[in-house]
Scaffold this motif. Structure first.
Motif, PDB file in Angstrom:
ATOM      1  N   UNK A  15       0.822  -1.303   0.050  1.00 55.02           N
ATOM      2  CA  UNK A  15       0.020   0.072  -0.045  1.00 55.02           C
ATOM      3  C   UNK A  15       0.979   1.352   0.066  1.00 55.02           C
ATOM      4  N   UNK A  16       2.012   1.065   0.485  1.00 57.93           N
ATOM      5  CA  UNK A  16       2.862   2.396   0.509  1.00 57.93           C
ATOM      6  C   UNK A  16       3.627   2.501  -0.719  1.00 57.93           C
ATOM      7  N   UNK A  17       3.806   1.316  -1.467  1.00 57.43           N
ATOM      8  CA  UNK A  17       4.826   1.559  -2.613  1.00 57.43           C
ATOM      9  C   UNK A  17       4.173   2.589  -3.626  1.00 57.43           C
ATOM     10  N   UNK A  18       4.998   3.121  -4.665  1.00 54.07           N
ATOM     11  CA  UNK A  18       4.670   4.165  -5.504  1.00 54.07           C
ATOM     12  C   UNK A  18       4.889   3.676  -6.989  1.00 54.07           C
ATOM     13  N   UNK A  19       4.197   4.381  -7.602  1.00 55.23           N
ATOM     14  CA  UNK A  19       4.510   4.537  -9.276  1.00 55.23           C
ATOM     15  C   UNK A  19       4.763   5.649  -9.535  1.00 55.23           C
ATOM     16  N   UNK A  20       5.863   5.751 -10.446  1.00 53.84           N
ATOM     17  CA  UNK A  20       6.069   7.192 -11.216  1.00 53.84           C
ATOM     18  C   UNK A  20       5.881   7.242 -12.453  1.00 53.84           C
ATOM     19  N   UNK A  21       5.043   8.569 -12.841  1.00 56.99           N
ATOM     20  CA  UNK A  21       4.805   8.599 -14.223  1.00 56.99           C
ATOM     21  C   UNK A  21       5.802   9.109 -15.076  1.00 56.99           C
ATOM     22  N   UNK A  22       6.041   8.424 -16.448  1.00 56.31           N
ATOM     23  CA  UNK A  22       7.123   8.795 -17.194  1.00 56.31           C
ATOM     24  C   UNK A  22       6.786   9.619 -18.092  1.00 56.31           C
ATOM     25  N   UNK A  23       7.542  10.337 -18.837  1.00 59.47           N
ATOM     26  CA  UNK A  23       7.359  11.306 -19.832  1.00 59.47           C
ATOM     27  C   UNK A  23       6.893  10.524 -21.014  1.00 59.47           C
ATOM     28  N   UNK A  24       7.118   9.470 -21.576  1.00 61.71           N
ATOM     29  CA  UNK A  24       6.888   8.688 -22.672  1.00 61.71           C
ATOM     30  C   UNK A  24       6.380   7.276 -22.347  1.00 61.71           C
ATOM     31  N   UNK A  25       5.766   6.591 -23.235  1.00 64.58           N
ATOM     32  CA  UNK A  25       5.244   5.284 -23.049  1.00 64.58           C
ATOM     33  C   UNK A  25       3.608   5.295 -23.134  1.00 64.58           C
ATOM     34  N   UNK A  26       3.140   4.146 -22.907  1.00 62.59           N
ATOM     35  CA  UNK A  26       1.589   3.786 -23.061  1.00 62.59           C
ATOM     36  C   UNK A  26       0.847   4.633 -22.189  1.00 62.59           C
ATOM     37  N   UNK A  27       1.274   4.595 -20.916  1.00 61.15           N
ATOM     38  CA  UNK A  27       0.247   5.285 -19.895  1.00 61.15           C
ATOM     39  C   UNK A  27       0.094   6.794 -20.375  1.00 61.15           C
ATOM     40  N   UNK A  28       1.312   7.487 -20.331  1.00 56.83           N
ATOM     41  CA  UNK A  28       0.747   9.087 -20.625  1.00 56.83           C
ATOM     42  C   UNK A  28       0.115   9.033 -22.076  1.00 56.83           C
ATOM     43  N   UNK A  29       0.689   8.522 -23.128  1.00 55.18           N
ATOM     44  CA  UNK A  29       0.036   8.450 -24.191  1.00 55.18           C
ATOM     45  C   UNK A  29      -1.610   8.301 -24.284  1.00 55.18           C
ATOM     46  N   UNK A  30      -2.004   7.128 -23.670  1.00 57.16           N
ATOM     47  CA  UNK A  30      -3.293   6.811 -23.346  1.00 57.16           C
ATOM     48  C   UNK A  30      -3.926   8.048 -22.784  1.00 57.16           C
ATOM     49  N   UNK A  31      -3.594   8.560 -21.446  1.00 60.48           N
ATOM     50  CA  UNK A  31      -3.911   9.731 -20.763  1.00 60.48           C
ATOM     51  C   UNK A  31      -4.521  10.907 -21.769  1.00 60.48           C
ATOM     52  N   UNK A  32      -3.447  11.137 -22.577  1.00 60.47           N
ATOM     53  CA  UNK A  32      -3.550  12.312 -23.358  1.00 60.47           C
ATOM     54  C   UNK A  32      -4.502  11.939 -24.514  1.00 60.47           C
ATOM     55  N   UNK A  33      -4.463  11.129 -25.447  1.00 60.04           N
ATOM     56  CA  UNK A  33      -4.899  10.909 -26.514  1.00 60.04           C
ATOM     57  C   UNK A  33      -6.393  10.405 -26.108  1.00 60.04           C
ATOM     58  N   UNK A  34      -6.456   9.490 -25.298  1.00 62.52           N
ATOM     59  CA  UNK A  34      -7.953   8.820 -24.890  1.00 62.52           C
ATOM     60  C   UNK A  34      -8.767   9.499 -23.948  1.00 62.52           C
ATOM     61  N   UNK A  35      -8.165  10.125 -22.985  1.00 62.96           N
ATOM     62  CA  UNK A  35      -8.962  10.841 -21.985  1.00 62.96           C
ATOM     63  C   UNK A  35      -8.767  12.282 -22.044  1.00 62.96           C
ATOM     64  N   UNK A  36      -7.596  12.814 -22.723  1.00 60.34           N
ATOM     65  CA  UNK A  36      -7.565  14.240 -22.865  1.00 60.34           C
ATOM     66  C   UNK A  36      -6.960  14.762 -21.572  1.00 60.34           C
ATOM     67  N   UNK A  37      -6.236  14.001 -20.829  1.00 64.11           N
ATOM     68  CA  UNK A  37      -5.767  14.392 -19.335  1.00 64.11           C
ATOM     69  C   UNK A  37      -3.991  14.489 -19.628  1.00 64.11           C
ATOM     70  N   UNK A  38      -3.523  15.623 -19.569  1.00 64.41           N
ATOM     71  CA  UNK A  38      -2.017  15.949 -19.499  1.00 64.41           C
ATOM     72  C   UNK A  38      -1.479  15.453 -18.421  1.00 64.41           C
TER      73      UNK A  38
END
Length: 311
Positions: free
Chosen positions: A113-136
């Motif tokens: 529960x205390x573990x973290x993920x860090x968002x990267x500049x490139x990759x599927x996750x940020x691309x999905x967020x921006x293109x599919x959900x319009x969230x930068x």
């Protein structure tokens, strides 16, 4: 009421998929819609069907390997979703990585529960967020597993029982079509009630009005935010939820919450065998019941969310 068909069944037809994609492209005024829909139709079908096989096998598999299969299943489905908004995906290698990273884990005292993920500049996750959900998303931002899990409606009961807390408030539908929440439920909100309503208003995708009584707040949505947004969550039985306090406002659509959780768990499966094996066989911490409950939830909720996205 007629049951909505499953997207995994409908997208077995390349001809239907072709017309589906062409309509999507035409609505976005994409050039050469027909040609691109024809070119992408089989790729789309393969993403859906391979994702379906991964997910089905994950549902049948034991907990030690389940997260890996569910993660790859969801990833394939989300890649299909990307083809509905980006006919050229993947145009560069920058969008092929996961788009998330996990911190180096300490062997002693590690808690999921205390573990973290860090968002990267490139990759599927940020691309999905921006293109599919319009969230930068901002590269370098972090989310804890606790934040992610507290933001899922179906996880509220087990979190309340084991951790004595909840991350979401249930907005109860009244006979007059309004939604109500008690002031007691809002006691953890940092600030006046008006600021909670103001936060929801920004993400309501329509008009939101409110009335305050002695014991509760009543909300009216025009229209009701039936599509999941950054603030609102909808359970599989169409109950509506909103954040209980600011620490659980994580700026992520729910499908990306599942992507992040399954990514983290799949990384543990693959690279933290000692901790993973100890967790599964020792029954010594709250992590195990929370993880197994989440895996059960994801098996129902991920296809449900994709069905709403596609159909």
């Amino acid at each position: 009421m007629n049951q909505v068909p499953s997207f995994t069944s409908i997208f077995q037809s390349a001809s239907y998929t072709r017309s589906y994609l062409m309509k999507k492209y035409e609505l976005q005024s994409i050039n050469n819609s027909s040609e691109k829909a024809y070119h992408n139709s089989y790729t789309f079908v393969y993403y859906i069907q391979i994702g379906h096989h991964y997910f089905q096998q994950g549902m049948k598999s034991p907990v030690p390997i389940k997260p890996v299969l569910l993660f790859y299943g969801l990833s394939h489905w989300l890649k299909a979703a990307l083809l509905t908004v980006d006919p050229d995906y993947p145009a560069t290698t920058h969008v092929l990585a996961h788009g998330l990273s996990t911190r180096k884990r300490k062997k002693q005292g590690y808690q999921f529960l205390s573990d973290e993920i860090r968002l990267q500049k490139n990759g599927l996750f940020p691309y999905l967020s921006e293109k599919l959900f319009h969230v930068k998303q901002l590269a370098g931002d972090k989310r804890t597993m606790r934040q992610l899990l507290f933001g899922l409606p179906e996880m509220q009961t087990i979190m309340r029982v084991l951790l004595k807390d909840e991350g979401l408030i249930h907005l109860k539908r009244m006979d007059n079509g309004k939604f109500s929440v008690t002031k007691k439920d809002l006691s953890q909100w940092d600030g006046p009630l008006s600021s909670w309503v103001r936060h929801l208003s920004h993400d309501a995708k329509g008009e939101l009005t409110w009335e305050e009584t002695c014991n509760e707040v009543q909300l009216t949505f025009l229209p009701r935010p039936v599509n999941d947004s950054l603030s609102f969550r909808t359970s599989v039985d169409f109950e509506l939820f909103a954040p209980k306090n600011r620490s659980y406002i994580i700026n992520l659509p729910e499908l990306l919450v599942h992507y992040a959780l399954l990514y983290s768990l799949s990384m543990i499966c693959r690279y933290e065998a000692e901790w993973w094996g100890e967790l599964i066989h020792s029954f010594s911490a709250d992590d195990l019941p929370i993880i197994t409950e989440y895996l059960d939830v994801s098996q129902t909720k991920c296809p449900w969310l994709l069905n709403r996205l596609f159909l």
